[in-house]
Design a protein around this motif. Structure first.
Motif, short mmCIF file in Angstrom:
data_model
loop_
_atom_site.label_atom_id
_atom_site.label_comp_id
_atom_site.label_asym_id
_atom_site.label_seq_id
_atom_site.Cartn_x
_atom_site.Cartn_y
_atom_site.Cartn_z
N LEU A 196 1.34 -1.11 0.23
CA LEU A 196 -0.15 0.37 -0.08
C LEU A 196 1.21 1.20 0.14
N SER A 197 1.65 1.29 0.61
CA SER A 197 2.67 2.49 0.83
C SER A 197 3.64 2.68 -0.37
N LEU A 198 3.94 1.48 -1.38
CA LEU A 198 4.71 1.45 -2.71
C LEU A 198 3.37 2.25 -3.47
N VAL A 199 1.96 1.77 -3.53
CA VAL A 199 0.97 2.51 -4.30
C VAL A 199 1.03 3.20 -4.32
N ASN A 200 0.44 3.63 -2.64
CA ASN A 200 0.77 5.75 -2.68
C ASN A 200 1.76 6.27 -3.33
N GLU A 201 2.79 5.74 -3.47
CA GLU A 201 4.01 6.64 -4.01
C GLU A 201 3.68 6.86 -5.25
N VAL A 253 -6.44 -0.41 -5.37
CA VAL A 253 -6.02 -2.20 -6.22
C VAL A 253 -7.30 -3.20 -6.47
N GLY A 254 -7.82 -3.57 -6.83
CA GLY A 254 -8.84 -4.35 -6.66
C GLY A 254 -8.72 -5.84 -5.85
N PRO A 255 -10.01 -5.89 -5.02
CA PRO A 255 -9.58 -7.54 -3.99
C PRO A 255 -8.86 -8.61 -4.67
N GLY A 288 -6.09 5.35 -15.89
CA GLY A 288 -8.02 5.98 -16.39
C GLY A 288 -9.37 4.63 -15.78
N GLN A 289 -8.64 3.59 -15.25
CA GLN A 289 -9.26 3.43 -14.05
C GLN A 289 -10.20 3.05 -12.78
N PRO A 290 -10.84 2.51 -12.51
CA PRO A 290 -11.32 2.99 -10.89
C PRO A 290 -10.16 1.78 -9.96
N ALA A 291 -9.84 0.95 -10.92
CA ALA A 291 -9.11 0.17 -9.43
C ALA A 291 -7.98 -0.89 -10.46
N HIS A 328 -4.21 -6.36 -15.40
CA HIS A 328 -3.67 -5.02 -15.74
C HIS A 328 -1.91 -5.82 -14.89
N LEU A 329 -1.89 -7.48 -14.51
CA LEU A 329 -0.95 -7.99 -13.70
C LEU A 329 -0.49 -8.37 -14.62
#
Length: 178
Positions: free
Chosen positions: A98-103, A115-117, A148-151, A156-157
């Protein structure tokens, strides 16, 4: 670099890979707090803190004869062992992710807000042999592809994450080149 770091900290990444001919120089810097510029003739005083990191076992390298024992002792003043992601609890992996995603969301324009569940679960189940660098790379790629996607979705992986069955799902999902 020692001169540039004067009064501060010099970080040596992968010190275990330091060539044998440079190890005595680093030892002298640590013991005498002096160094000599390349081509220089006089010793210069140094006021630098050295932090060294490695993913290798220095003790084993000393035993193998590829790393100086006295340098290993000198570097081992305050050892700090950080376990790789694969050895950390799920909560730690989630926190790092989550920290990396935020950055990365600040760096990647148009990145999704979440990030989707299912994607999150697959990311947390991965063993991360490349540790945090691998995780950061996978997340950056996913955020770019999901612009452009919500999650971030499973699509995308990278392929090894898409092909992996989710928890409780043991079916093989074949993939085509498309």
């Amino acid at each position: 670099m020692v001169e540039i770091a004067a009064g501060g900290t010099m970080f040596l990444e992968e010190v275990a890979d330091l060539p044998a001919e440079l190890q005595p120089r680093l030892l002298r810097l640590l013991e005498t707090r002096t160094f000599r510029r390349v081509g220089g003739t006089k010793e210069l005083a140094s006021d630098v803190r050295v932090i060294a990191a490695t993913a290798h076992d220095l003790g084993a390298l000393v035993d193998a004869g590829s790393f100086r024992e006295d340098l290993a002792y000198r570097l081992n003043v305050t050892p700090l062992t950080l376990p790789p992601l694969r050895d950390r609890p799920r909560e730690d992996r989630l926190s790092v992710l989550l920290s990396l995603v935020n950055e990365l969301q600040r760096e990647v324009s148009g990145a999704p807000a979440a990030v989707g569940p299912e994607s999150l679960e697959r990311l947390l189940l991965h063993s991360w042999p490349g540790n945090v660098r691998e995780m950061r790379n996978v997340l950056e790629r996913a955020l770019i592809l999901a612009r452009g996607q919500p999650a971030v979705g499973v699509e995308h992986l990278p392929g090894e994450f898409r092909a992996r069955p989710g928890p409780g799902d043991r079916r093989h999902t074949p993939m085509t080149l498309d």
